[in-house]
Scaffold this motif. Sequence first.
Motif, mmCIF file in Angstrom:
data_model
loop_
_atom_site.group_PDB
_atom_site.id
_atom_site.type_symbol
_atom_site.label_atom_id
_atom_site.label_comp_id
_atom_site.label_asym_id
_atom_site.label_seq_id
_atom_site.Cartn_x
_atom_site.Cartn_y
_atom_site.Cartn_z
ATOM 1 N N ASN A 137 0.814 -1.221 0.000
ATOM 2 C CA ASN A 137 0.000 0.000 0.000
ATOM 3 C C ASN A 137 0.849 1.273 0.000
ATOM 4 O O ASN A 137 1.690 1.468 0.874
ATOM 5 N N TYR A 168 -12.176 -11.307 12.452
ATOM 6 C CA TYR A 168 -12.729 -10.131 13.131
ATOM 7 C C TYR A 168 -12.937 -9.015 12.123
ATOM 8 O O TYR A 168 -12.197 -8.884 11.150
ATOM 9 N N HIS A 206 -14.114 -4.691 11.530
ATOM 10 C CA HIS A 206 -13.748 -3.376 12.063
ATOM 11 C C HIS A 206 -14.982 -2.536 12.361
ATOM 12 O O HIS A 206 -15.651 -2.080 11.437
ATOM 13 N N GLU A 235 -10.419 2.123 3.908
ATOM 14 C CA GLU A 235 -9.041 2.020 4.410
ATOM 15 C C GLU A 235 -8.262 3.105 3.693
ATOM 16 O O GLU A 235 -8.249 3.166 2.471
ATOM 17 N N ASP A 276 -6.583 -1.549 18.140
ATOM 18 C CA ASP A 276 -5.306 -1.291 17.467
ATOM 19 C C ASP A 276 -4.807 0.097 17.861
ATOM 20 O O ASP A 276 -5.474 1.103 17.596
ATOM 21 N N GLU A 280 -3.352 -4.348 19.835
ATOM 22 C CA GLU A 280 -2.445 -4.496 18.687
ATOM 23 C C GLU A 280 -1.511 -3.306 18.546
ATOM 24 O O GLU A 280 -1.922 -2.161 18.774
ATOM 25 N N GLU A 311 2.055 -6.478 11.662
ATOM 26 C CA GLU A 311 1.599 -6.356 10.271
ATOM 27 C C GLU A 311 2.658 -5.713 9.379
ATOM 28 O O GLU A 311 2.625 -5.905 8.169
ATOM 29 N N ARG A 324 1.190 -10.823 13.616
ATOM 30 C CA ARG A 324 0.220 -10.424 12.588
ATOM 31 C C ARG A 324 0.796 -10.345 11.180
ATOM 32 O O ARG A 324 0.260 -9.661 10.311
ATOM 33 N N HIS A 339 -2.822 -10.331 9.317
ATOM 34 C CA HIS A 339 -3.279 -9.042 8.796
ATOM 35 C C HIS A 339 -4.204 -9.285 7.599
ATOM 36 O O HIS A 339 -3.909 -10.134 6.761
ATOM 37 N N ALA A 347 -6.335 -6.369 6.087
ATOM 38 C CA ALA A 347 -7.008 -5.105 5.777
ATOM 39 C C ALA A 347 -7.339 -5.046 4.283
ATOM 40 O O ALA A 347 -6.898 -5.907 3.507
ATOM 41 N N GLU A 379 -7.894 -11.206 10.363
ATOM 42 C CA GLU A 379 -8.585 -9.931 10.130
ATOM 43 C C GLU A 379 -9.338 -10.004 8.808
ATOM 44 O O GLU A 379 -8.821 -10.542 7.827
ATOM 45 N N LEU A 400 -0.604 6.558 1.947
ATOM 46 C CA LEU A 400 -1.103 6.469 3.318
ATOM 47 C C LEU A 400 -0.883 7.818 3.998
ATOM 48 O O LEU A 400 -0.032 8.604 3.565
ATOM 49 N N TRP A 448 2.117 6.918 12.170
ATOM 50 C CA TRP A 448 0.693 6.905 11.813
ATOM 51 C C TRP A 448 0.100 5.572 12.201
ATOM 52 O O TRP A 448 0.710 4.549 12.017
HETATM 53 O O1 EZ4 Z 1 -3.325 0.473 8.704
HETATM 54 O O2 EZ4 Z 1 -3.239 -2.142 6.283
HETATM 55 O O3 EZ4 Z 1 -4.880 -3.766 11.585
HETATM 56 N N1 EZ4 Z 1 -4.928 -3.222 10.528
HETATM 57 C C1 EZ4 Z 1 -4.258 -2.117 10.203
HETATM 58 C C2 EZ4 Z 1 -4.401 -1.659 8.786
HETATM 59 C C3 EZ4 Z 1 -3.221 -0.852 8.272
HETATM 60 C C4 EZ4 Z 1 -3.206 -0.832 6.763
HETATM 61 C C5 EZ4 Z 1 -1.992 -0.096 6.204
HETATM 62 O O4 EZ4 Z 1 -1.946 -0.181 4.811
HETATM 63 O O5 EZ4 Z 1 -3.581 -1.541 11.015
HETATM 64 O O6 EZ4 Z 1 -5.586 -0.933 8.732
#
Ligand code: EZ4
Length: 402
Positions: A37, A120, A122, A169, A210, A236, A262, A283, A312, A314, A339, A389, A402
């Motif tokens: 990403n 799971y 979100h 996302e 998270d 997380e 992740e 993850r 992971h 997402a 996830e 991102l 971030w």
């Molecule tokens: O921010 O995959 O747990 N999931 C995450 C994701 C990450 C993105 C980054 O590209 O933290 O939402």
Amino acid sequence: MRITAGRVIVTCPGRNFVTLKLETAEGLTGVGDATLNGRELAVAAYLEEHVVPAITGMDARNIEDVWQYLYKGAYWRRGPVTMTAIAAVDMALWDLAGKRLGVPTHELLGGRSRSEVLVYGHANGETIEDTVEAARRYQQLGYRAIRAQCGVPGLAKAYGVGRGDLFYEPAEAGRPPEHEWSTERYLDVAPQLFSRLRDELGFDVHLLHDAHHRLTPTEAGWLGRRLEEHRLFWLEDAVPAENQRLYRQLRSHTTTPLAVGEVFNSVYDLHVLVTERLVDYIRTSVVHAGGITGVRKIAHLMEPYQVRLGSHGATDLSPVCMAAALQVDISINNFGIQEYMRHTEETEAVFPHAWWFADGALHPGDGPGLGVDIDEERAAEWPYERAYLPVNRLLDGTVTSW
Ligand code: EZ4
Ligand code: CO
């Protein structure tokens, strides 16, 4: 079964996805996800310029050998771009292996260790009440495990609080968007969110959270302690983990289960965390950690330490990655949870797949190989669009995680 060609397909059905398609002399094709990403074309070029020319002509049956050839043979080891490119090849080879033998890939990985893959979703909202509502909607959809994130009063944007309920996302066109962050304000709201969620939903649902690499071990220890009574499935990415030893301090301060990884791409990112048992879940994803082969090496290291895989998943990981992840999740012994953020209809149309959702779990399906493909005509309707991102700053302008 010689590899005769490899093509990289970049498509943007709402967000960018990079897919590798390998072809063999017998006319079989295998697919692998190569999406990183915000840095998509770096992997596309790595594959097109450096990997495909090197592996053309190799025997597609020798998956471990190709993996080692790309890992050790590059001389320059690890890193997200390299490991995502290796992952794409590895997924495509496992897909080909299943197709050649007419069996789903997990039958070649030891078969099924369980009947379903717990996932799971979100739930997020600007306010605590919105998040409680969103969590209820996930329960109505059948989810038994829910990650909860909410806005932080006084901050314009908060991690995990998106525009749409199921799909959003971040990764935005133009220059990288900037977000702002205050740990003090966040620490006011996070314990309140989980207190409210447990009051409303009780303990019959798994709750996850998270912190997205934003805390120090001291701050995370404080938060973990306050969340203990709400019995989270996990907290997380409480702290950034480039320095794995940071987790020693955090671990000694809380019994809230910890998950991380992740952004990891190899076993060397996590061997201290695992062998000292500083976390409960790792993850790493199939796409960013060297494919099915890479994640299995990690899972097998974790098994005697009772650390489980919490893959992971997402929306920036394509349905090809999900298909591959499910083959691992269903077959290893030390699986924890997967996830699952839903993809948009446009994305689903580009990547037809055999995996399916029911009652809070995913099922890999019984199709040969990974059970997923890319519809290249549809993919061509969605050309690449550069996207980034967000970058994060403290209220005084200091760049932070971030
Ligand atoms: O921010 O995959 O747990 N999931 C995450 C994701 C990450 C993105 C980054 O590209 O933290 O939402
Ligand atoms: Co995360």
